[in-house]
Design a protein around this motif. Sequence first.
Motif, mmCIF file in Angstrom:
data_model
loop_
_atom_site.group_PDB
_atom_site.id
_atom_site.type_symbol
_atom_site.label_atom_id
_atom_site.label_comp_id
_atom_site.label_asym_id
_atom_site.label_seq_id
_atom_site.Cartn_x
_atom_site.Cartn_y
_atom_site.Cartn_z
ATOM 1 N N GLY A 186 23.145 25.136 26.101
ATOM 2 C CA GLY A 186 24.224 26.021 25.813
ATOM 3 C C GLY A 186 24.502 26.494 26.522
ATOM 4 O O GLY A 186 25.066 28.164 26.347
ATOM 5 N N ALA A 187 23.519 26.925 27.604
ATOM 6 C CA ALA A 187 23.278 28.419 28.366
ATOM 7 C C ALA A 187 24.392 28.236 29.594
ATOM 8 O O ALA A 187 25.028 27.424 29.847
ATOM 9 N N SER A 188 23.829 29.451 30.056
ATOM 10 C CA SER A 188 25.129 29.376 31.370
ATOM 11 C C SER A 188 24.544 29.782 32.670
ATOM 12 O O SER A 188 23.537 30.831 33.047
ATOM 13 N N ALA A 189 24.474 28.806 34.074
ATOM 14 C CA ALA A 189 23.605 29.031 34.721
ATOM 15 C C ALA A 189 23.628 30.441 35.798
ATOM 16 O O ALA A 189 22.872 31.376 36.210
ATOM 17 N N SER A 190 24.839 30.843 35.241
ATOM 18 C CA SER A 190 25.323 32.503 36.340
ATOM 19 C C SER A 190 24.844 33.108 35.600
ATOM 20 O O SER A 190 24.063 34.174 35.923
ATOM 21 N N VAL A 191 24.556 33.569 34.431
ATOM 22 C CA VAL A 191 24.089 34.283 33.591
ATOM 23 C C VAL A 191 22.611 34.112 33.445
ATOM 24 O O VAL A 191 21.896 35.375 33.556
ATOM 25 N N ILE A 192 21.656 33.007 33.700
ATOM 26 C CA ILE A 192 20.475 32.918 34.094
ATOM 27 C C ILE A 192 20.302 33.828 35.261
ATOM 28 O O ILE A 192 19.191 33.915 35.209
ATOM 29 N N ARG A 193 21.192 33.429 35.995
ATOM 30 C CA ARG A 193 20.136 34.122 37.763
ATOM 31 C C ARG A 193 20.627 35.493 37.654
ATOM 32 O O ARG A 193 19.863 36.241 38.313
ATOM 33 N N ARG A 194 21.384 35.689 36.901
ATOM 34 C CA ARG A 194 21.990 37.305 36.269
ATOM 35 C C ARG A 194 20.560 37.590 36.313
ATOM 36 O O ARG A 194 20.070 39.037 36.230
ATOM 37 N N LEU A 195 19.879 36.727 34.677
ATOM 38 C CA LEU A 195 19.057 37.280 34.463
ATOM 39 C C LEU A 195 17.710 37.441 35.059
ATOM 40 O O LEU A 195 16.958 38.328 34.558
ATOM 41 N N ILE A 196 17.264 36.857 35.904
ATOM 42 C CA ILE A 196 16.293 36.913 36.941
ATOM 43 C C ILE A 196 16.104 37.902 37.406
ATOM 44 O O ILE A 196 15.333 38.421 38.124
ATOM 45 N N SER A 197 17.543 38.007 38.156
ATOM 46 C CA SER A 197 17.168 39.220 39.247
ATOM 47 C C SER A 197 17.098 40.397 38.668
ATOM 48 O O SER A 197 16.549 41.440 38.038
ATOM 49 N N GLU A 198 17.283 40.663 36.467
ATOM 50 C CA GLU A 198 17.238 41.830 35.640
ATOM 51 C C GLU A 198 15.889 41.679 36.326
ATOM 52 O O GLU A 198 15.291 43.607 35.996
ATOM 53 N N VAL A 199 15.452 40.727 35.771
ATOM 54 C CA VAL A 199 13.925 41.087 35.330
ATOM 55 C C VAL A 199 13.009 41.097 36.594
ATOM 56 O O VAL A 199 11.976 41.837 36.847
ATOM 57 N N LYS A 200 13.437 40.443 37.577
ATOM 58 C CA LYS A 200 12.600 40.704 39.105
ATOM 59 C C LYS A 200 12.535 41.732 38.815
ATOM 60 O O LYS A 200 11.438 42.813 39.931
ATOM 61 N N SER A 201 13.485 42.864 38.498
ATOM 62 C CA SER A 201 13.997 44.384 38.984
ATOM 63 C C SER A 201 13.272 44.892 38.707
ATOM 64 O O SER A 201 12.799 46.089 38.806
ATOM 65 N N GLY A 202 12.858 44.357 37.591
ATOM 66 C CA GLY A 202 11.779 45.600 36.758
ATOM 67 C C GLY A 202 12.672 46.280 35.629
ATOM 68 O O GLY A 202 12.912 47.162 34.807
#
Length: 401
Positions: free
Chosen positions: A134-150
């Motif tokens: 039930g997830a979204s690839a585009s949302v996951i990519r955005r989350l990864i970007s936010e986590v990596k940026s701190g």
Amino acid sequence: MKIQILDEKKEGNATCYLCKAELKEYIESLPEDYKDWDIQRGIISNSYLDKMIDTVLEDKHIPPIVLISDNLNLTELTIEDFNILDGLQRTYRLKVIFDSILFLKSKLEEDDNFINIPPLSLSRNHSDEIQRSGASASVIRRLISEVKSGNTSLDDIFKSFQWFEVWVNLTKPEQVEKMIILNAGHKNVSIKHQAEIIFSILYPELRSATSGNLEIIRERDINLVTFSKKRSVGQFHLSHLVSSLASLELSKPVTLNSNFIQKLQNDDITLKSSYIEIKELCKFLADFDIKVQEQFGDESLRWLGKDVVLSGIFGAIGKRASELNHSLTDEMGLSRKIIFDNIKNLNITDFESTRNNVDLSKVNIGDINKKAVYTAIYDFLNTPKNVINWGKYFKEGFNND
């Protein structure tokens, strides 16, 4: 879902509680079938709502979500078994974001290097898994970007509070009214959907009022083409009930096309049927279906399964009500007695054979059908002892087309 009550307002026997709850609590409390409540439209495309991830990550305001429930515990301040009266689209996108967070957290627990996965590999190697969760690839990519940026922690994203309006003790007709009002501002909500709301919420009462002889079929269950071939006594397609209701109110046969819906949305046409009128219409049809089948056999199933027939019948009843200054419910009662007492004079066997002899290359058969039924039933209600000569009415419709 644990809540805090901020305010309340009485409205008759019903009460609306303004509450707040943690977003995480709300999403985790969603019923599995939260998207399947019959009165809802289903999920629609909306580019603005698809940007909900920005709203969540930036902790911006999300408009209050309106719920309805009979399970609000004022002692323990919890709510369970709720339906979404307004806010399904927002909720759906919040759920996708929440499931995307869960997906990413599970992957990071397996391999903390997952945070560095290339975007193309994410879509290519995990698309099926992402879809199932039930997830979204585009949302996951955005989350990864936010986590990596701190900028954020996955554990903190859904800790913010959301406002809710929670209605308790609303009757079925009141639920209809609230839903229509809440949808009134949405231009893409057609009269067809508004009528679906009414019929769907009231269906248990309608079925009870018709002694179980009514079954409402929706397009998502059986399409019109299949329905017209397999209809049983008591089954009516929802779209046909909607057009019958509109025809009754407007005193003429109605086709639910884009032009008609546009007029409704522009307030050029207004429909205001009450629950009593809807119940009477359904009771009329359920009983009529039995009577006409007893008289004409299976041929009646095809006849009353046609939208043009139903809209013509109720357009004629509406016309008599208007001309005689009767209420719609009173006129349905009077017309019911006239038709039932003289049902053999409907002569529907002749209807189908006459209809099949119309030259389709020269006319719009749908319009001709509606005009023929409308004028024939109107005349029949005024002179019920005369057998309907369908050839006469199809000829008139053809000449006036």
